[in-house]
Design a protein around this motif. Structure first.
Motif, mmCIF file in Angstrom:
data_model
loop_
_atom_site.group_PDB
_atom_site.id
_atom_site.type_symbol
_atom_site.label_atom_id
_atom_site.label_comp_id
_atom_site.label_asym_id
_atom_site.label_seq_id
_atom_site.Cartn_x
_atom_site.Cartn_y
_atom_site.Cartn_z
ATOM 1 N N UNK A 117 14.091 68.790 29.807
ATOM 2 C CA UNK A 117 14.882 67.836 30.864
ATOM 3 C C UNK A 117 14.506 66.632 31.321
ATOM 4 N N UNK A 118 13.576 66.620 32.197
ATOM 5 C CA UNK A 118 13.691 65.741 32.671
ATOM 6 C C UNK A 118 13.010 64.102 31.905
ATOM 7 N N UNK A 119 11.463 64.061 30.535
ATOM 8 C CA UNK A 119 10.966 63.750 29.903
ATOM 9 C C UNK A 119 11.133 64.030 28.829
ATOM 10 N N UNK A 120 12.110 65.239 28.038
ATOM 11 C CA UNK A 120 12.294 65.333 26.552
ATOM 12 C C UNK A 120 10.533 65.666 25.540
ATOM 13 N N UNK A 121 9.534 66.338 25.900
ATOM 14 C CA UNK A 121 8.372 66.726 25.438
ATOM 15 C C UNK A 121 8.726 67.979 25.409
ATOM 16 N N UNK A 122 7.923 68.650 24.350
ATOM 17 C CA UNK A 122 8.680 70.423 24.692
ATOM 18 C C UNK A 122 8.077 70.951 25.572
ATOM 19 N N UNK A 123 9.764 71.863 26.197
ATOM 20 C CA UNK A 123 9.084 72.467 27.321
ATOM 21 C C UNK A 123 8.373 73.604 26.884
ATOM 22 N N UNK A 124 7.795 74.377 28.511
ATOM 23 C CA UNK A 124 6.937 75.938 28.652
ATOM 24 C C UNK A 124 7.584 76.299 29.979
ATOM 25 N N UNK A 125 8.082 76.190 30.221
ATOM 26 C CA UNK A 125 8.631 76.577 31.540
ATOM 27 C C UNK A 125 10.030 76.305 32.617
ATOM 28 N N UNK A 126 10.547 77.960 32.345
ATOM 29 C CA UNK A 126 11.957 77.765 33.095
ATOM 30 C C UNK A 126 11.731 78.045 34.462
ATOM 31 N N UNK A 127 12.067 76.935 34.652
ATOM 32 C CA UNK A 127 12.275 76.838 35.753
ATOM 33 C C UNK A 127 13.614 77.370 36.817
ATOM 34 N N UNK A 128 13.179 77.159 37.897
ATOM 35 C CA UNK A 128 15.200 77.867 39.044
ATOM 36 C C UNK A 128 14.994 76.610 39.816
ATOM 37 N N UNK A 129 16.266 75.859 39.302
ATOM 38 C CA UNK A 129 16.677 75.060 40.316
ATOM 39 C C UNK A 129 17.075 74.594 41.274
ATOM 40 N N UNK A 130 17.416 76.048 41.904
ATOM 41 C CA UNK A 130 17.844 76.075 43.479
ATOM 42 C C UNK A 130 16.413 77.474 43.418
ATOM 43 N N UNK A 131 15.429 77.359 44.017
ATOM 44 C CA UNK A 131 14.132 78.072 44.120
ATOM 45 C C UNK A 131 15.679 79.064 44.913
ATOM 46 N N UNK A 158 19.089 77.543 35.853
ATOM 47 C CA UNK A 158 17.725 78.043 34.791
ATOM 48 C C UNK A 158 17.828 76.785 34.703
ATOM 49 N N UNK A 159 16.639 75.907 34.441
ATOM 50 C CA UNK A 159 16.238 74.291 33.780
ATOM 51 C C UNK A 159 14.963 74.794 33.088
ATOM 52 N N UNK A 160 14.868 73.834 31.432
ATOM 53 C CA UNK A 160 13.613 74.209 30.309
ATOM 54 C C UNK A 160 12.808 72.543 31.449
#
Length: 113
Positions: free
Chosen positions: A65-79, A93-95
């Motif tokens: 979602x930040x740089x449009x490269x292939x995503x490899x991590x599902x991040x919790x937006x709010x920890x 969640x965000x990729x």
């Protein structure tokens, strides 16, 4: 022309762009201290169910979602900090690619902690 070597705080000369052995050892020791009191990934909820949900999410959201490269991590937006409801909330969640997750996102979390 390469940059000249620099002097480390320990007094050793180090090639430009590299880290001194004392800096590497210090980082490893700091990381070990941090990890010693931290629950394992499985204890934090990153189990088989998470791996299945993560794979499905990345299949639907293949780009960072930040740089449009292939995503490899599902991040919790709010920890989630152990909150199961927040952990499994897909709206939280965000990729991300590994570079954005390990760089930008971690800096933001450390700044707000």
């Amino acid at each position: 022309m390469p940059a000249p070597p620099r002097a480390c705080a320990c007094g050793r000369l180090v090639a430009s762009g590299t880290r001194c052995a004392c800096q590497i050892a210090s980082t490893r020791a700091r990381n070990a201290r941090h990890d010693s009191g931290r629950p394992t990934a499985a204890q934090r909820g990153y189990n088989h169910e998470w791996r299945k949900a993560r794979a499905a999410f990345l299949a639907l959201h293949p780009c960072c979602v930040s740089c449009f490269a292939p995503a490899t991590v599902v991040d919790h937006i709010i920890p989630h900090r152990g909150d199961d409801a927040l952990f499994w909330n897909r709206q939280n969640w965000q990729a991300l690619c590994a570079n954005c997750h390990n760089g930008q996102k971690q800096r933001k979390e450390r700044a707000s902690a």
